[in-house]
Every structure is written in C-alpha cells, then in structure tokens.
Design a protein around this motif. Sequence first.
Motif, PDB file in Angstrom:
ATOM      1  N   PRO A 161       0.825  -1.206   0.000  1.00  0.00           N
ATOM      2  CA  PRO A 161       0.000   0.000   0.000  1.00  0.00           C
ATOM      3  C   PRO A 161       0.868   1.269   0.000  1.00  0.00           C
ATOM      4  O   PRO A 161       1.848   1.350   0.749  1.00  0.00           O
ATOM      5  N   SER A 162       0.490   2.223  -0.845  1.00  0.00           N
ATOM      6  CA  SER A 162       1.243   3.481  -0.935  1.00  0.00           C
ATOM      7  C   SER A 162       0.644   4.506   0.007  1.00  0.00           C
ATOM      8  O   SER A 162      -0.522   4.894  -0.151  1.00  0.00           O
ATOM      9  N   ILE A 163       1.485   5.004   0.921  1.00  0.00           N
ATOM     10  CA  ILE A 163       0.992   5.995   1.885  1.00  0.00           C
ATOM     11  C   ILE A 163       0.736   7.350   1.230  1.00  0.00           C
ATOM     12  O   ILE A 163       0.212   8.250   1.878  1.00  0.00           O
ATOM     13  N   LEU A 164       1.068   7.495  -0.044  1.00  0.00           N
ATOM     14  CA  LEU A 164       0.743   8.745  -0.749  1.00  0.00           C
ATOM     15  C   LEU A 164      -0.741   9.059  -0.641  1.00  0.00           C
ATOM     16  O   LEU A 164      -1.129  10.226  -0.592  1.00  0.00           O
ATOM     17  N   SER A 165      -1.555   8.022  -0.626  1.00  0.00           N
ATOM     18  CA  SER A 165      -3.013   8.237  -0.589  1.00  0.00           C
ATOM     19  C   SER A 165      -3.577   8.198   0.826  1.00  0.00           C
ATOM     20  O   SER A 165      -4.795   8.259   1.002  1.00  0.00           O
ATOM     21  N   ALA A 166      -2.704   8.092   1.829  1.00  0.00           N
ATOM     22  CA  ALA A 166      -3.195   8.062   3.217  1.00  0.00           C
ATOM     23  C   ALA A 166      -3.657   9.457   3.647  1.00  0.00           C
ATOM     24  O   ALA A 166      -3.322  10.461   3.020  1.00  0.00           O
TER      25      ALA A 166
ATOM     26  N   ILE B 250       4.645  -3.700  -9.751  1.00  0.00           N
ATOM     27  CA  ILE B 250       3.849  -2.814 -10.613  1.00  0.00           C
ATOM     28  C   ILE B 250       3.262  -1.716  -9.744  1.00  0.00           C
ATOM     29  O   ILE B 250       2.896  -1.952  -8.591  1.00  0.00           O
ATOM     30  N   ASP B 251       3.186  -0.500 -10.314  1.00  0.00           N
ATOM     31  CA  ASP B 251       2.811   0.665  -9.521  1.00  0.00           C
ATOM     32  C   ASP B 251       1.953   1.613 -10.359  1.00  0.00           C
ATOM     33  O   ASP B 251       2.438   2.210 -11.314  1.00  0.00           O
ATOM     34  N   GLY B 252       0.685   1.737  -9.949  1.00  0.00           N
ATOM     35  CA  GLY B 252      -0.183   2.729 -10.562  1.00  0.00           C
ATOM     36  C   GLY B 252      -1.474   2.134 -11.087  1.00  0.00           C
ATOM     37  O   GLY B 252      -1.455   1.259 -11.948  1.00  0.00           O
ATOM     38  N   GLY B 253      -2.595   2.576 -10.551  1.00  0.00           N
ATOM     39  CA  GLY B 253      -3.898   2.165 -11.065  1.00  0.00           C
ATOM     40  C   GLY B 253      -4.285   0.740 -10.739  1.00  0.00           C
ATOM     41  O   GLY B 253      -5.180   0.186 -11.376  1.00  0.00           O
ATOM     42  N   VAL B 254      -3.638   0.143  -9.748  1.00  0.00           N
ATOM     43  CA  VAL B 254      -3.999  -1.232  -9.361  1.00  0.00           C
ATOM     44  C   VAL B 254      -5.218  -1.177  -8.440  1.00  0.00           C
ATOM     45  O   VAL B 254      -5.221  -0.468  -7.436  1.00  0.00           O
ATOM     46  N   LYS B 255      -6.256  -1.928  -8.810  1.00  0.00           N
ATOM     47  CA  LYS B 255      -7.525  -1.914  -8.071  1.00  0.00           C
ATOM     48  C   LYS B 255      -8.023  -3.347  -7.906  1.00  0.00           C
ATOM     49  O   LYS B 255      -7.484  -4.274  -8.524  1.00  0.00           O
ATOM     50  N   ALA B 256      -9.122  -3.479  -7.177  1.00  0.00           N
ATOM     51  CA  ALA B 256      -9.698  -4.817  -6.983  1.00  0.00           C
ATOM     52  C   ALA B 256     -10.079  -5.459  -8.320  1.00  0.00           C
ATOM     53  O   ALA B 256      -9.975  -6.670  -8.486  1.00  0.00           O
TER      54      ALA B 256
ATOM     55  N   GLY C 260       3.598  10.633 -10.580  1.00  0.00           N
ATOM     56  CA  GLY C 260       3.342  11.992 -10.129  1.00  0.00           C
ATOM     57  C   GLY C 260       2.079  12.109  -9.296  1.00  0.00           C
ATOM     58  O   GLY C 260       1.994  12.965  -8.424  1.00  0.00           O
ATOM     59  N   PHE C 261       1.120  11.238  -9.554  1.00  0.00           N
ATOM     60  CA  PHE C 261      -0.165  11.360  -8.875  1.00  0.00           C
ATOM     61  C   PHE C 261      -0.773   9.992  -8.607  1.00  0.00           C
ATOM     62  O   PHE C 261      -0.620   9.082  -9.429  1.00  0.00           O
ATOM     63  N   GLY C 262      -1.475   9.884  -7.482  1.00  0.00           N
ATOM     64  CA  GLY C 262      -2.270   8.695  -7.227  1.00  0.00           C
ATOM     65  C   GLY C 262      -3.579   8.788  -7.997  1.00  0.00           C
ATOM     66  O   GLY C 262      -3.922   9.834  -8.570  1.00  0.00           O
ATOM     67  N   GLY C 263      -4.311   7.698  -8.014  1.00  0.00           N
ATOM     68  CA  GLY C 263      -5.667   7.719  -8.559  1.00  0.00           C
ATOM     69  C   GLY C 263      -5.783   7.759 -10.072  1.00  0.00           C
ATOM     70  O   GLY C 263      -6.831   8.117 -10.604  1.00  0.00           O
ATOM     71  N   GLN C 264      -4.733   7.385 -10.808  1.00  0.00           N
ATOM     72  CA  GLN C 264      -4.804   7.355 -12.272  1.00  0.00           C
ATOM     73  C   GLN C 264      -5.195   5.944 -12.746  1.00  0.00           C
ATOM     74  O   GLN C 264      -5.176   4.988 -11.985  1.00  0.00           O
TER      75      GLN C 264
ATOM     76  N   VAL D 105       1.675  -2.453  -5.941  1.00  0.00           N
ATOM     77  CA  VAL D 105       1.469  -1.222  -5.180  1.00  0.00           C
ATOM     78  C   VAL D 105       0.007  -0.815  -5.345  1.00  0.00           C
ATOM     79  O   VAL D 105      -0.542  -0.927  -6.437  1.00  0.00           O
ATOM     80  N   ALA D 106      -0.605  -0.350  -4.263  1.00  0.00           N
ATOM     81  CA  ALA D 106      -1.970   0.164  -4.361  1.00  0.00           C
ATOM     82  C   ALA D 106      -2.117   1.334  -3.395  1.00  0.00           C
ATOM     83  O   ALA D 106      -1.874   1.179  -2.197  1.00  0.00           O
ATOM     84  N   GLY D 107      -2.441   2.489  -3.939  1.00  0.00           N
ATOM     85  CA  GLY D 107      -2.598   3.691  -3.124  1.00  0.00           C
ATOM     86  C   GLY D 107      -4.051   3.981  -2.863  1.00  0.00           C
ATOM     87  O   GLY D 107      -4.591   3.682  -1.797  1.00  0.00           O
TER      88      GLY D 107
ATOM     89  N   VAL E  57      10.833   2.021  -0.683  1.00  0.00           N
ATOM     90  CA  VAL E  57      10.992   3.449  -1.002  1.00  0.00           C
ATOM     91  C   VAL E  57      11.097   3.658  -2.509  1.00  0.00           C
ATOM     92  O   VAL E  57      11.958   3.049  -3.166  1.00  0.00           O
ATOM     93  N   HIS E  58      10.238   4.501  -3.034  1.00  0.00           N
ATOM     94  CA  HIS E  58      10.198   4.797  -4.474  1.00  0.00           C
ATOM     95  C   HIS E  58      10.555   6.266  -4.664  1.00  0.00           C
ATOM     96  O   HIS E  58       9.732   7.147  -4.404  1.00  0.00           O
ATOM     97  N   LEU E  59      11.785   6.507  -5.105  1.00  0.00           N
ATOM     98  CA  LEU E  59      12.261   7.889  -5.241  1.00  0.00           C
ATOM     99  C   LEU E  59      11.969   8.409  -6.639  1.00  0.00           C
ATOM    100  O   LEU E  59      12.616   7.989  -7.605  1.00  0.00           O
ATOM    101  N   MET E  60      11.024   9.311  -6.738  1.00  0.00           N
ATOM    102  CA  MET E  60      10.729   9.979  -8.016  1.00  0.00           C
ATOM    103  C   MET E  60      11.363  11.353  -7.945  1.00  0.00           C
ATOM    104  O   MET E  60      10.682  12.387  -7.888  1.00  0.00           O
ATOM    105  N   ILE E  61      12.695  11.336  -7.918  1.00  0.00           N
ATOM    106  CA  ILE E  61      13.446  12.580  -7.715  1.00  0.00           C
ATOM    107  C   ILE E  61      14.666  12.602  -8.617  1.00  0.00           C
ATOM    108  O   ILE E  61      15.196  11.560  -8.997  1.00  0.00           O
TER     109      ILE E  61
HETATM  110  C1  DX5 Z   1       2.502   7.345  -8.731  1.00  0.00           C
HETATM  111  C2  DX5 Z   1       3.021   6.651  -7.497  1.00  0.00           C
HETATM  112  C3  DX5 Z   1       2.168   5.497  -7.131  1.00  0.00           C
HETATM  113  C4  DX5 Z   1       0.786   5.902  -6.730  1.00  0.00           C
HETATM  114  C5  DX5 Z   1      -0.132   4.735  -6.794  1.00  0.00           C
HETATM  115  O1  DX5 Z   1       3.335   8.373  -9.077  1.00  0.00           O
HETATM  116  O2  DX5 Z   1       4.333   6.171  -7.699  1.00  0.00           O
HETATM  117  O3  DX5 Z   1       2.755   4.706  -6.125  1.00  0.00           O
HETATM  118  O4  DX5 Z   1       0.721   6.479  -5.470  1.00  0.00           O
HETATM  119  O5  DX5 Z   1      -1.400   5.204  -6.511  1.00  0.00           O
HETATM  120  P1  DX5 Z   1      -2.687   4.527  -7.117  1.00  0.00           P
HETATM  121  O6  DX5 Z   1      -2.692   3.130  -6.618  1.00  0.00           O
HETATM  122  O7  DX5 Z   1      -3.788   5.381  -6.576  1.00  0.00           O
HETATM  123  O8  DX5 Z   1      -2.577   4.610  -8.622  1.00  0.00           O
END
Ligand code: DX5
Length: 217
Positions: free
Chosen positions: A7-12, A174-180, A142-146, A195-197, A65-69
């Motif tokens: 779980p990605s804490i970005l969406s917490a 895999i990271d991004g847009g993962v849902k049930a 860059g963003f959650g919820g895509q 990964v699931a945010g 840790v996922h560094l997007m920097i």
């Molecule tokens: C996107 C992040 C992802 C994101 C996933 O830039 O790296 O980890 O938070 O979020 P969801 O699961 O909402 O797509």
Amino acid sequence: MSSKLAPSILSADFSKLGDQALEATRAGADYLHIDVMDGHFVPNISFGAAVMKSLDPLETAPYDVHLMIEDPDRYLGDFVTENTAFITVHQEACVHLDRTLDHIRSYGVAPGVALNPATPLGMIEHVLDQVGLVLIMSVNPGFGGQHLIPYTLDKIRKLRDYRAKKGLDFQIEIDGGVKADNCEAVADAGADILVAGSAVFGRDGITDRVKALKALI
Ligand code: DX5
Ligand code: ZN
C-alpha cells in the motif's frame, strides 16, 4: 504463488498517517510503499524522509521506497533505516545508474530500478543482475488515482520471461492504477509485488480493502 501487496501511503490521510500505516500493516500489507516526489522529476511534491521516519517507532511493514526525484544519490542515505527493504530509483533520473545502484547496496539495502511506462525494458538489461527489484510504472508517475495503462502488462510479462530465461531473481513490482478489478490480471501477468494507493487508503475501511486485495492476489 501469491503476490505481495505494498500500500502506498501517498493516498493516506496524513493527519492519521501512523494509525493508517499500522492498520494496513495489521491487515496484511507486505510492505509500505513510500512515494517521494520532488516537483522536478515529476510534476508534484509529496514528502521527504522525515515523514517516512516518523513511522519508525511503530511496527509497520518494511519500507519500499520509491524515489521519483532527480539526483537521488544526494538523498539515498536519508532513507536508510532498519525498516528499509528496498530503495528504488528511476532509470530516467540516473545518468550513472550502475554507480547509483552500487551506492544503494553500500547501505546494505536492496536496490531497485523503476521504469516509466514509455521507457523500454532494454534500458536496464545490463543491470538486471544487480537489482533486487524492478518497478514497472503502470501510470505516468506523479499522482495517485490514475488509470492503469494496459500495455505495461506486456512489459511485466516480457520481464518475467526474460528473468526465467536468464535465471535471475529480482522481484517485479507494478505501480499505478492497481484496483480490486484488475489486480488478478496484474498478478497473472507476473507482478510479484503490487502497489496500491487509492485502492487502500483515503477513507475508512483500510483493513477490509487490504484483506480483499490480498485475497484476490
Ligand atoms: C505514482 C506513485 C504510485 C501511486 C499509486 O506516481 O508512484 O505509487 O501512489 O497510486 P494509485 O494506486 O492510486 O494509482
Ligand atoms: Zn510509487
């Protein structure tokens, strides 16, 4: 074999970060995915190492840790804790990727390398025997919820086949847009860690959503 959930804490809800991280952990999260964004490599700023380290006193799942920097070498050491399992950098952000992976390993942490959706697998072919994790972005970071970009599942399948052919043993994430409704297909394609945010955090019911996703994968 079942896949793992990060779980990605970005969406917490950051006002309840500790409680939500613990709840996800107790519900069965295998890792806590820590999305760090600098406003340069990606068009958004999230949080830095201090926020991650605020969780250290709690018994949470290990940090992924996922560094997007840009220039991640400057900050790697800040993300090393006893609870850090992986530190992942983007191939696109590393001019000297081989050196950066060495740098991560020098801290006793497993190095990961991430690829944006449009970046071909060939860009990391020569370092695959040096990494513990390959993170395939299934959205533009860059963003959650895509929404998950479907062609990224082909990348996962190709990478899984290549790993078997070469006898390598990194994890595929895999990271991004993962849902049930798509996590089974993602796991079937060969993702070892999902990964699931937004599919986990952001509202009440974290325990139920973690358990439901884990049951599906
Ligand atoms: C996107 C992040 C992802 C994101 C996933 O830039 O790296 O980890 O938070 O979020 P969801 O699961 O909402 O797509
Ligand atoms: Zn991420």
